[in-house]
Design a protein around this motif. Sequence first.
Motif, PDB file in Angstrom:
ATOM      1  N   SER B  30      20.996  18.710 -15.231  1.00 21.18           N
ATOM      2  CA  SER B  30      21.385  19.439 -16.435  1.00 21.18           C
ATOM      3  C   SER B  30      21.642  18.505 -17.609  1.00 21.18           C
ATOM      4  O   SER B  30      21.571  18.918 -18.764  1.00 21.18           O
ATOM      5  CB  SER B  30      22.644  20.265 -16.163  1.00 21.18           C
ATOM      6  OG  SER B  30      23.704  19.414 -15.762  1.00 21.18           O
ATOM      7  N   ASP B  31      21.917  17.270 -17.286  1.00 19.00           N
ATOM      8  CA  ASP B  31      22.190  16.312 -18.351  1.00 19.00           C
ATOM      9  C   ASP B  31      21.247  15.121 -18.189  1.00 19.00           C
ATOM     10  O   ASP B  31      21.130  14.567 -17.095  1.00 19.00           O
ATOM     11  CB  ASP B  31      23.649  15.851 -18.302  1.00 19.00           C
ATOM     12  CG  ASP B  31      24.040  15.138 -19.569  1.00 19.00           C
ATOM     13  OD1 ASP B  31      25.049  14.411 -19.543  1.00 19.00           O
ATOM     14  OD2 ASP B  31      23.341  15.290 -20.588  1.00 19.00           O
ATOM     15  N   GLU B  52      19.621  13.654 -26.562  1.00 19.24           N
ATOM     16  CA  GLU B  52      20.460  13.887 -25.387  1.00 19.24           C
ATOM     17  C   GLU B  52      20.381  15.367 -25.030  1.00 19.24           C
ATOM     18  O   GLU B  52      20.455  16.224 -25.912  1.00 19.24           O
ATOM     19  CB  GLU B  52      21.918  13.523 -25.687  1.00 19.24           C
ATOM     20  CG  GLU B  52      22.169  12.033 -25.828  1.00 19.24           C
ATOM     21  CD  GLU B  52      22.001  11.517 -27.249  1.00 19.24           C
ATOM     22  OE1 GLU B  52      22.437  10.396 -27.506  1.00 19.24           O
ATOM     23  OE2 GLU B  52      21.424  12.234 -28.087  1.00 19.24           O
ATOM     24  N   ALA B  53      20.236  15.656 -23.759  1.00 22.84           N
ATOM     25  CA  ALA B  53      19.999  17.042 -23.338  1.00 22.84           C
ATOM     26  C   ALA B  53      21.164  17.967 -23.650  1.00 22.84           C
ATOM     27  O   ALA B  53      20.981  19.171 -23.835  1.00 22.84           O
ATOM     28  CB  ALA B  53      19.688  17.086 -21.847  1.00 22.84           C
ATOM     29  N   TYR B  54      22.373  17.438 -23.733  1.00 20.60           N
ATOM     30  CA  TYR B  54      23.528  18.293 -23.988  1.00 20.60           C
ATOM     31  C   TYR B  54      23.636  18.677 -25.465  1.00 20.60           C
ATOM     32  O   TYR B  54      24.423  19.546 -25.833  1.00 20.60           O
ATOM     33  CB  TYR B  54      24.818  17.622 -23.518  1.00 20.60           C
ATOM     34  CG  TYR B  54      25.188  16.369 -24.264  1.00 20.60           C
ATOM     35  CD1 TYR B  54      24.800  15.124 -23.791  1.00 20.60           C
ATOM     36  CD2 TYR B  54      25.937  16.416 -25.443  1.00 20.60           C
ATOM     37  CE1 TYR B  54      25.133  13.961 -24.466  1.00 20.60           C
ATOM     38  CE2 TYR B  54      26.276  15.265 -26.126  1.00 20.60           C
ATOM     39  CZ  TYR B  54      25.873  14.032 -25.634  1.00 20.60           C
ATOM     40  OH  TYR B  54      26.211  12.889 -26.299  1.00 20.60           O
ATOM     41  N   ASN B  58      18.042  19.564 -32.633  1.00 24.94           N
ATOM     42  CA  ASN B  58      16.881  18.691 -32.497  1.00 24.94           C
ATOM     43  C   ASN B  58      17.076  17.411 -33.295  1.00 24.94           C
ATOM     44  O   ASN B  58      17.515  17.427 -34.438  1.00 24.94           O
ATOM     45  CB  ASN B  58      15.622  19.403 -32.989  1.00 24.94           C
ATOM     46  CG  ASN B  58      15.191  20.497 -32.040  1.00 24.94           C
ATOM     47  OD1 ASN B  58      15.343  20.386 -30.831  1.00 24.94           O
ATOM     48  ND2 ASN B  58      14.647  21.570 -32.586  1.00 24.94           N
ATOM     49  N   ALA B  59      16.704  16.280 -32.681  1.00 26.68           N
ATOM     50  CA  ALA B  59      16.843  15.002 -33.356  1.00 26.68           C
ATOM     51  C   ALA B  59      15.780  14.838 -34.450  1.00 26.68           C
ATOM     52  O   ALA B  59      14.657  15.354 -34.332  1.00 26.68           O
ATOM     53  CB  ALA B  59      16.708  13.871 -32.333  1.00 26.68           C
ATOM     54  N   LYS B  73      11.847  23.080 -20.646  1.00 30.95           N
ATOM     55  CA  LYS B  73      11.636  21.679 -20.293  1.00 30.95           C
ATOM     56  C   LYS B  73      10.484  21.092 -21.101  1.00 30.95           C
ATOM     57  O   LYS B  73       9.531  20.501 -20.579  1.00 30.95           O
ATOM     58  CB  LYS B  73      11.394  21.531 -18.786  1.00 30.95           C
ATOM     59  CG  LYS B  73      12.597  21.974 -17.976  1.00 30.95           C
ATOM     60  CD  LYS B  73      12.368  21.905 -16.484  1.00 30.95           C
ATOM     61  CE  LYS B  73      13.579  22.485 -15.746  1.00 30.95           C
ATOM     62  NZ  LYS B  73      13.360  22.539 -14.289  1.00 30.95           N
ATOM     63  N   SER B  74      10.630  21.261 -22.412  1.00 32.12           N
ATOM     64  CA  SER B  74       9.602  20.814 -23.340  1.00 32.12           C
ATOM     65  C   SER B  74      10.242  19.940 -24.414  1.00 32.12           C
ATOM     66  O   SER B  74      11.353  20.228 -24.895  1.00 32.12           O
ATOM     67  CB  SER B  74       8.934  22.031 -23.973  1.00 32.12           C
ATOM     68  OG  SER B  74       8.092  21.648 -25.020  1.00 32.12           O
TER      69      SER B  74
END
Lengths: 115, 116
Positions: B30-31, B52-54, B58-59, B73-74
């Motif tokens: 999850s992270d 970072e997934a948490y 969007n960066a 998961k993209s």
Amino acid sequence: DVKVTQSSRYLVKRTGEKVFLECVQDMDHENMFWYRQDPGLGLRLIYFSYDVKMKEKGDIPEGYSVSREKKERFSLILESASTNQTSMYLCASTTPTGVSYNEQFFGPGTRLTVL
Amino acid sequence: AQTVTQSQPEMSVQEAETVTLSCTYDTSESDYYLFWYKQPPSRQMILVIRQEAYKQQNATENRFSVNFQKAAKSFSLKISDSQLGDAAMYFCAYRSPDLTGNQFYFGTGTSLTVIP
């Protein structure tokens, strides 16, 4: 700036020779990695090290060994070079997970040709 | 092991246009961390952008931005106002938060050509 250096940009060796590729980083990173890069295959992990004298096999360790006697230096050794080890070799370093700037920093690569 | 897939081996874009490079990954964690790296011809691999997934946002880094879709998961990279210097191989990478592993997983790369 973080700097990762590799001992040679280009190297030509003969089949059966022992080959040493050296990588040095100047940022006191705990983790260091050796990858092999081939067209269409991306980066494949050979070995990584998370501390001095510690090493872990990656996805393709056969035919390779590594040495990490000092924190800043990680060496890749081809015990008996073969033509199928002709490739680009990339070294990288990083801090452990959870530390800021946790991306890998790469060296310029060594293009190894085994004749 | 996690897998990272870049389904576009080659892409091209007109100078000043926008291009999107795709990346999908497979994980049960999850992270985690995601990265895009750029490797210009005969030059060193450098970081373009990270996520970072948490973080849901969007960066963005100047002309580079990502579209991070965690459920799907993209992790695609958008390059706006493409420049000749953007021509390179681009690699998507995944980093596990596993403290013992500390491994990165890379896609096979997308070669981007910028047409003047």
